[in-house]
Design a protein around this motif. Structure first.
Motif, mmCIF file in Angstrom:
data_model
loop_
_atom_site.group_PDB
_atom_site.id
_atom_site.type_symbol
_atom_site.label_atom_id
_atom_site.label_comp_id
_atom_site.label_asym_id
_atom_site.label_seq_id
_atom_site.Cartn_x
_atom_site.Cartn_y
_atom_site.Cartn_z
ATOM 1 N N ALA A 129 0.850 -1.195 0.000
ATOM 2 C CA ALA A 129 0.000 0.000 0.000
ATOM 3 C C ALA A 129 0.884 1.242 0.000
ATOM 4 O O ALA A 129 1.915 1.301 0.672
ATOM 5 C CB ALA A 129 -0.910 0.000 1.220
ATOM 6 N N ARG A 130 0.471 2.237 -0.769
ATOM 7 C CA ARG A 130 1.256 3.459 -0.894
ATOM 8 C C ARG A 130 1.495 4.077 0.480
ATOM 9 O O ARG A 130 0.567 4.255 1.275
ATOM 10 C CB ARG A 130 0.508 4.451 -1.793
ATOM 11 C CG ARG A 130 1.359 5.618 -2.273
ATOM 12 C CD ARG A 130 2.259 5.183 -3.394
ATOM 13 N NE ARG A 130 3.141 6.269 -3.838
ATOM 14 C CZ ARG A 130 4.250 6.068 -4.511
ATOM 15 N NH1 ARG A 130 4.618 4.832 -4.846
ATOM 16 N NH2 ARG A 130 5.003 7.094 -4.892
ATOM 17 N N GLY A 131 2.743 4.406 0.773
ATOM 18 C CA GLY A 131 3.072 5.067 2.026
ATOM 19 C C GLY A 131 3.394 4.141 3.179
ATOM 20 O O GLY A 131 3.680 4.617 4.286
ATOM 21 N N THR A 132 3.371 2.825 2.950
ATOM 22 C CA THR A 132 3.703 1.892 4.026
ATOM 23 C C THR A 132 5.133 2.131 4.522
ATOM 24 O O THR A 132 6.056 2.310 3.730
ATOM 25 C CB THR A 132 3.562 0.436 3.545
ATOM 26 O OG1 THR A 132 2.210 0.206 3.140
ATOM 27 C CG2 THR A 132 3.936 -0.557 4.641
ATOM 28 N N THR A 140 10.496 2.710 0.108
ATOM 29 C CA THR A 140 10.616 4.060 -0.443
ATOM 30 C C THR A 140 10.111 4.102 -1.880
ATOM 31 O O THR A 140 9.553 5.115 -2.310
ATOM 32 C CB THR A 140 12.063 4.559 -0.366
ATOM 33 O OG1 THR A 140 12.914 3.743 -1.182
ATOM 34 C CG2 THR A 140 12.570 4.518 1.072
ATOM 35 N N ALA A 141 10.281 3.004 -2.615
ATOM 36 C CA ALA A 141 9.750 2.949 -3.979
ATOM 37 C C ALA A 141 8.230 3.021 -3.985
ATOM 38 O O ALA A 141 7.624 3.459 -4.972
ATOM 39 C CB ALA A 141 10.225 1.670 -4.667
ATOM 40 N N ALA A 142 7.618 2.585 -2.858
ATOM 41 C CA ALA A 142 6.160 2.632 -2.737
ATOM 42 C C ALA A 142 5.693 3.896 -2.021
ATOM 43 O O ALA A 142 4.551 3.960 -1.544
ATOM 44 C CB ALA A 142 5.667 1.399 -1.988
ATOM 45 N N GLY A 143 6.572 4.893 -1.947
ATOM 46 C CA GLY A 143 6.184 6.162 -1.339
ATOM 47 C C GLY A 143 6.253 6.186 0.168
ATOM 48 O O GLY A 143 5.779 7.143 0.795
ATOM 49 N N GLY A 144 6.848 5.157 0.769
ATOM 50 C CA GLY A 144 6.965 5.115 2.209
ATOM 51 C C GLY A 144 8.345 5.550 2.685
ATOM 52 O O GLY A 144 9.205 5.953 1.895
#
Length: 503
Positions: free
Chosen positions: A344-347, A369-373
């Motif tokens: 999930a985005r931001g995990t 970090t690739a998933a926005g976390g």
């Protein structure tokens, strides 16, 4: 280089010279009422003095301590100025004012002639927003009083997160009305057959409220799909049979489905992935946890799931991280969860491999970090507080590259652990305390102190070598000067031979 007993090291410390401020019964505190109450309690514990209010009719020339939130500076920052005729603490927010008071408490020095505070100018702000400690209450249960005492100790060193590891193979520790059998059938268990226990929902709220009063956020963790043998005792339909091939027994008993597990081995348990009953169980426990938890984070574990097939593990991580995000919370998972293809985005990922990453650990961590976390750093051979401080210690374990001395706990740099992570990718630092050998608050003190102070400096202070005094030699001197304060706070710290203590 400051020789003042300040830990964690402030961003900037000046010594203007001149006589110290004399702390005696005539001193009055003015300004923010809540902060004044914090300082009065700290001063009474440290010195026995009961400081009054500035408005109590004191003479105009009575010494005064002024505490003010002025909104200036970054979050959690403060400015402390000490002169012979007064002390002023100004802060960006209530948390910053609280931390300024903790710094002031470290400066108080006693002598045969009374209590003083040396002249100083301190301008301070944290390096990382997330500065955490973790307490494992699953392997050995720790009651509310122990948890609140632990978080008070951590808050005094400017930690602002308490991560509670609430479930594991041994037991489930938080009452859930949607799944009452979790505590009814498992909470009496603990490692070695020791007494267990659990938190009612009122207990959990008390912990959260006490943490908030000390500017700490509670991050609860239900660990899954591994570390779930206890779930199978309460709800057999959602747990797979123990997978014993390749598991780490740690010299203990072999787990048996449906029977309490009292060992410390890991990697054998798993939920049944893909079953509707399992999906309903996971949705129930995290939905209720979200309603009980005001903080932004829910931790779902994801570590050491050796009993779960890789494809099933990835599917579970993707589904559970998405569920927590839909509940309006930020999912947190141990770094192994980075193996999933669709976080999930931001995990947020929590890294627990070594200062020099084991094979695959860095790649999995970068996936967050690739998933926005972002990433929380908990390298086991630096900040795992349950590691023995030396070979002779009676408490603790040694699997993380042997005992972890205070010097080793200090000599690491968060930005250098994972190649490819920028400073902005690092949410913060967390020091976990796993409790396989920890039964009491005295046990907690014996393992955490003084190494918790090294973790505090990694989380708060400028990076290694970036400020005067941000060195091992300075740290060991500064932490040694905290002996009198820790003693009056009733912290049962061991007098590490790596430090020359002021006692």
């Amino acid at each position: 280089m400051t020789t003042l007993p300040l830990v964690p090291l402030p961003a900037a410390v000046g010594a203007p010279g001149g006589p110290p401020f004399v702390l005696d019964a005539d001193v009055r505190i003015g300004g923010d009422a809540v902060a004044a109450g914090v300082l009065r309690r700290l001063a009474a514990t440290r010195t026995g003095l009961h400081l009054g209010h500035a408005e109590d009719g004191a003479a105009p020339d009575a010494a005064r301590i002024a505490l003010t939130v002025d909104g200036s500076g970054p979050a959690e920052s403060y400015r402390l100025a000490v002169r012979h005729d007064g002390i002023e603490v100004r802060a960006a927010d209530a948390a910053g004012l609280f931390y300024g008071i903790q710094t002031l408490g470290q400066l108080v020095a006693g002598s045969a002639t009374g209590w003083t505070v040396p002249a100083a100018d301190i301008d301070d702000a944290p390096r990382f927003a997330y500065r955490g400690v973790m307490l494992d209450v699953a392997r050995h249960f720790h009651d509310v009083g122990t948890v609140t005492a632990f978080l008070e100790r951590a808050a005094s060193l400017k930690f602002n997160v308490l991560h509670l590891h609430l479930s594991d193979d041994q037991a489930w520790r938080l009452e859930l009305r949607s799944r009452p059998e979790l505590t009814a059938r498992t909470a009496a268990n603990a490692v070695g057959g020791d007494p267990g226990g659990f938190y009612t929902q009122d207990d959990y709220r008390r912990i959260i409220d006490h943490a908030a009063a000390h500017h700490m956020t509670v991050v609860p963790e239900f660990d899954m799909p591994g570390h779930t043998h206890a779930v199978g005792i309460a709800y057999p339909a959602v747990a797979a049979a123990p997978a014993l091939e390749g598991w780490d027994a740690a010299g203990g008993p072999t787990p048996v489905a449906g029977e309490p597990y009292t060992g410390i081995g890991v990697g054998f348990s798993s939920l049944r992935i893909g079953d509707a009953a399992t999906d309903a169980f996971v949705a129930d426990v995290f939905t209720e946890l979200a309603t009980l938890t005001p903080g932004p984070y829910l931790h779902f574990g994801g570590d050491e799931a050796h009993g779960t097939a890789p494809a099933d593990f990835a599917a579970f991580v993707e589904r559970t991280s998405a569920l927590i995000a839909r509940l309006g919370k930020t999912p947190v998972a141990w770094h192994e969860a980075g193996a999933a293809g669709d976080l999930a985005r931001g995990t947020v990922g929590q890294y627990w491999s070594f200062v020099r990453p084991a094979e695959g650990a860095a790649e999995k961590t970068r996936a967050f970090t690739a998933a926005g976390g972002r990433v929380i750093l908990s390298p086991a051979d630096a900040v795992y507080l349950d590691m023995k401080p030396d070979e002779t210690a009676t408490l603790g374990l040694t699997w993380a590259n042997g005992p972890t001395s205070l010097e080793r706990a200090y000599r690491w740099e968060p930005a250098d652990v994972i190649d490819g992570l920028s400073e902005d990718d690092i949410l913060g630092v967390e020091a976990p305390l796993w409790t396989e050998t920890v039964r009491t608050l005295d046990d907690i003190d014996a393992l955490t102190f003084p190494r918790i102070a090294a973790a505090a400096e990694a989380a708060w202070s400028p990076r290694s070598g970036a400020a005067p005094g941000r060195t091992w030699d300075s740290f060991r001197s500064r932490v040694g000067g905290l002996g009198p304060l820790w003693t009056t706070l009733d912290i049962r710290f061991p007098a590490s031979p790596e430090v020359s203590w002021t006692l």
